[in-house]
Design a protein around this motif. Structure first.
Motif, short mmCIF file in Angstrom:
data_model
loop_
_atom_site.label_atom_id
_atom_site.label_comp_id
_atom_site.label_asym_id
_atom_site.label_seq_id
_atom_site.Cartn_x
_atom_site.Cartn_y
_atom_site.Cartn_z
N TYR A 2 -0.94 10.36 -0.60
CA TYR A 2 -0.14 9.15 -0.39
C TYR A 2 -0.39 8.12 -1.50
CZ TYR A 2 1.19 4.69 1.69
OH TYR A 2 1.73 3.46 1.90
N PHE B 44 2.29 5.63 -3.39
CA PHE B 44 2.05 4.19 -3.31
C PHE B 44 1.97 3.58 -4.71
CE2 PHE B 44 -0.63 0.50 -3.25
CZ PHE B 44 -0.36 -0.15 -2.06
N TYR C 69 4.54 0.67 -6.07
CA TYR C 69 4.14 -0.70 -6.40
C TYR C 69 3.77 -0.86 -7.87
CZ TYR C 69 4.29 -1.77 -1.49
OH TYR C 69 4.73 -1.97 -0.22
N PHE D 202 0.19 -0.41 6.38
CA PHE D 202 -0.48 0.69 5.68
C PHE D 202 -0.76 1.82 6.68
CE2 PHE D 202 -4.16 2.82 3.74
CZ PHE D 202 -3.68 2.99 2.45
#
Ligand SMILES: Cc1ncc(C[n+]2csc(CCOP(=O)(O)OP(=O)(O)O)c2C)c(N)n1
Lengths: 634, 206
Positions: free
Chosen positions: A158, A162, A166, A234
């Motif tokens: 993950y 992520f 971002y 999250f």
């Protein structure tokens, strides 16, 4: 070629994995292309596991880099080129990489970029137990921390999604018990990422000069704010609320990583897991503020369970302050749990019992306690480091002086123990030469200054310090213990062997040429086989007495590696014996040299050699003043 | 078998195969469908230091570490290592100890006193009533390969009926870590270990 289970494309299959294998599997599943780093316990198995997988997934491009800074930069270059990349190192390695890391966080990630920091509470295999969660706070990047191998696999997979979403780097923090613990883990799907790879010429982003950096800094702050807002969603954070009271108090626990799973053990043990609220953090920074506020609303006392520094505790206190809490909410942390070391199982049981008012009985120490002297790690039989340190001692004796033996990190650090007691400093990798630069500036010439370090350590960070010595005329003798291996961390190859992590021949970097290139004059360079004791002593004495910056390369393949090679090739090492007539029990071989194969019998103290331990290096033959030790030739 | 948590602590000296035993036992526990957690000593283990591996399995295991006093079984490949971690045992704990003592070379060479087997036995008597010794090295050597000591010991755990794993799964797990040329001797080592365990328990072979 047998396909290891770890490399199977068999989603749903459950297998046993070491934490580091689970991390490697997660990296594979994430579609990562570049993996680079430098060995260091407890991180060392991650890249080699990927190297095994690489046989079946040739898109993986892996390397042991020369040090962590370079390893980080290799991975970051990959990120700039739009591939998913990972840099792997132990906690202190992040110090080395931090110059690159701190600014890379400004420019951010293009291809998903994760830095794995394997921390080591209790310093099981490290020079300190620093808490690298602070690097996230320092660089304003998110810190992920898994609590089980399964979660480690899923979370690192993950982390790359992520990171791309971002455009942020991710610091993935683990601790020893996660890296070096096994658990059942379910395989996931291996992702193949089909997109254009290659550098993009975006100078405003990749050239971090002041005018760009000021802009990048603003972007970093924006990114960080977005991530902070997302923290409550999250997927690896979890809040479990309970309104129940224990002895009139509602408890709210906060934990992450290994302490979270250990905390569950303890709460299960007392049967109170459903009677308390628990905030489990997968994202240890930035904090999920809404979840924390909810936890506060359900609690009278917050108990933060974390090893090392009060990192989460301070965050909780800050949020409590911002939310206007005062006396009605107590936040426990380091008032209950220690700030040093790893938490053993009973630390949880004992402290939780004390806090909540349960009874916990310590295991009593029996009256007739039997003391077992410690079993410290030691140099192997046949280790070339032992003979080199012995030779250094002999030269000290010949010159009737004491050297300053500035040393370093590697197997040879074990020479600090009796009987060799051969090193005087050890701070950080490459530090031997660096420190010697300073020591040499003031040490009287009666005490020659030596810097003693291994081959891998020299490549890692000894080179700039050697150039510094040459440049600044800080005179010293550098002794490079060239065992052609990075032994302490598991025998990884290095530039001196020229063999890459995937076992392909690379280019060998020759130490003699390298030190010459650093400016050491050719007549100040000596090379000898570490097993040739008399020659080593002679040349070492010359080297100690010479002027300027000098380098002595003491070379012999790591005896553990060599004995494994011998076994594989069915080579029988020389058989070494002691002539019982000639042995006068002077004990020099045992008391001064101390190879494990040497024994003396109780009665007359005569020495014998344990053949199953002896690796036939023959150094003790040269040490025996009575010529009592000999090679038996059939 | 429905088990909440079974805690085994395996200790020894670097190079004795403690990590391998953790691999075998956790694989066997997987075959028997348990949830598994271990914590092991890696890194300096090959340099002759003390090593330990914690193994926990069952429906209620979360973290890998065992609290002191709460171990079900202590398996010591070297006898003095069992004393070092004695406080992981409670009165119910079963010890299975290899009679072998490896005196640390530095201790031996410096002539520092190191406890012997009798002292170790006497001391552990006060810790738990369930202490079993086995001459694992001798049995393994008689079989033709001292390196099968670990397998003898694993067999003895089955014979003692202290390990909630099926005999067949454990054997399968053992063999899965060995080249086929070593299978026969290890099967024998396992069987002899089981017999030895039954004998120690004073039970019958059922
Ligand atoms: C910055 C940093 N990276 C990695 C380590 C882990 N580490 C300890 S010793 C060592 C390598 C030692 O290799 P070498 O210098 O060749 O000595 P040897 O162990 O082979 O004798 C490493 C990588 C560390 N302590 N610090």
């Amino acid at each position: 070629m047998i396909r290891p289970e770890l490399a199977e494309e068999n989603p749903g299959k459950k297998i046993i994995m070491l934490g580091n294998e689970a991390i490697a599997r997660g990296i594979l599943e994430a579609g990562v292309v570049i993996g680079a780093g430098y060995p260091g316990t407890p991180s060392s198995e991650i890249l080699p596991t990927l190297a095994e997988m690489q046989k079946f997934y040739p898109h993986l491009k892996l390397e042991w880099s020369v040090n962590e800074k370079v390893g980080f930069e290799v991975a970051y270059g990959g990120s700039m080129s739009n591939v998913r990349s990972v840099a792997v190192m132990k906690h202190v390695g992040v110090n080395v990489a931090s110059d690159a890391f701190m600014t890379a966080c400004y420019a951010g990630a293009r291809g998903g970029m994760v830095l794995i920091s394997a921390d080591d509470p209790n310093s099981y295999s490290s020079q300190n137990e620093q808490d690298n969660r602070y690097f996230g706070l320092h660089a304003l990047v998110p810190v992920f921390e898994p609590s089980t191998p399964q979660e480690a696999k899923d979370m690192i997979k993950y982390a790359f999604d992520f990171s791309e979403e971002y455009q942020s780097l991710v610091l993935f923090r683990t601790t020893t018990r996660l890296n070096h613990g096994r658990a059942d883990v379910i395989l996931g799907e291996v992702k193949v990422i089909d997109r254009d790879y290659g550098f993009d010429w975006d100078r405003s982003r990749w050239v971090c000069l002041p005018s760009h950096s000021r802009v990048l800094r603003m972007r970093l702050l924006e990114r960080f704010e977005e991530i902070s807002d997302y923290a409550d969603e999250f997927p690896f954070n979890a809040l479990k609320l309970s309104g129940e009271k224990i002895n009139g108090i509602r408890y709210g626990f906060v934990a992450a990583g290994v302490p979270y799973s250990q905390l569950l053990n303890a709460l299960n043990y007392y049967g109170i897991v459903d009677k308390v609220s628990i905030l489990k953090l997968g994202l240890v920074f930035p904090p999920p503020k809404e979840l924390i506020k909810k936890l506060f609303a359900y609690s009278d006392e917050i108990v933060v369970v974390e090893e090392l520094e009060p990192f989460l505790e301070n965050i909780m206190k800050q949020i409590a302050f911002e939310e206007g809490y005062s006396k009605e909410l107590t936040i426990h942390g380091k008032d209950i749990f220690p700030q040093n070391g790893e938490f053993s199982g009973e630390i949880y049981l004992e402290n939780i019992a004390r806090l909540i008012g349960l009874s916990y009985k310590k295991v009593p120490v029996p009256e007739n306690m039997l003391i077992i002297p410690p079993r410290l790690p030691i140099l192997c039989p046949g280790c070339g480091h032992r003979s080199t340190f012995y030779a250094i001692k002999q030269v000290e004796k010949l010159m009737k002086t004491k050297f300053v033996n500035s040393s370093d990190i590697g197997c040879y650090t074990l020479a600090v123990y009796k009987p060799l007691e051969g090193i005087d400093t050890e701070v950080c990798m490459g530090g031997s030469i660096g420190l010697a630069n300073g020591i040499a500036k003031v040490q009287s010439s009666d005490n020659p200054v030596l810097a003693i370090l291994g081959d891998s350590t020299f490549f890692h960070s000894g080179i700039p310090a050697l150039i510094n010595a040459v440049f600044n005329k800080n005179n010293m003798l550098v002794v490079i213990l060239d065992n052609r291996s990075t032994s302490m961390t598991g025998f990884q190859d290095n530039p001196g062997t020229g063999i890459t992590i995937t076992n392909e021949p690379g280019t060998r970097v020759v130490l003699e040429d390298l030190v010459k290139g650093c400016g050491v004059s050719p007549e100040n360079i000596w090379v000898e086989d570490a097993y040739k004791l008399n020659e080593t002593i002679k040349k070492l004495e010359e080297a100690v007495k010479a002027e300027g910056v000098r380098v002595f390369i003491s070379r012999h393949l790591c005896s553990l590696v060599e004995s494994n090679q011998f076994r594989a090739q069915q080579i029988i090492p020389p058989s070494i014996m002691v002539d019982q007539e000639k042995c006068i029990s002077c004990m020099i071989c045992i008391n001064k040299f101390g190879c494990q194969a040497l024994n003396s019998n109780e009665a007359d103290k005569k020495v014998s050699i344990e053949s199953s331990v002896c690796r036939g290096c023959k150094v003790c033959i040269d040490i025996c003043p009575q010529d009592a030790i000999y090679e038996e030739i059939e | 078998m429905e088990i909440k948590s079974y805690n085994l602590l395996n200790v020894g000296v670097g190079g004795q195969g403690v990590i391998r035993a953790a691999q075998i036992l956790s694989y066997a526990a997987l075959l028997d469908n348990y949830k598994i957690r271990t914590a092991e000593t890696h890194g300096m283990a090959q340099r002759g230091g003390s090593v330990a591996s914690y193994l926990r399995f069952g429906t209620e295991v979360e973290g890998p570490l065992i609290p002191r006093g709460k171990t079900d079984t202590i398996l010591a490949f070297e006898a003095s290592e069992a004393v070092r971690i004695f406080n992981y045992a409670g009165p119910e704990t079963v010890f299975l100890i290899n009679e072998n003592i490896i005196v640390p070379p530095v201790i031996r060479q410096m002539g520092i006193y190191y406890p012997n087997l009798t002292e170790i036995r006497d001391f552990l008597k006060n810790v738990s009533p369930n202490i079993f010794f086995i001459d694992g090295i001798k049995i393994a050597t008689d079989l033709g390969n001292p390196r099968t000591m670990n397998v003898v010991m694993l067999g003895a755990l089955i014979g003692l009926q202290v390990l909630p794993l099926k005999k067949e799964t454990l054997q399968k797990a053992i063999l899965s870590y060995l080249y086929s040329k070593f299978h026969d001797i290890n099967k024998k080592a396992f069987e002899i270990g089981i017999e030895k365990g039954v004998e120690l328990r004073g039970g019958s072979n059922d």
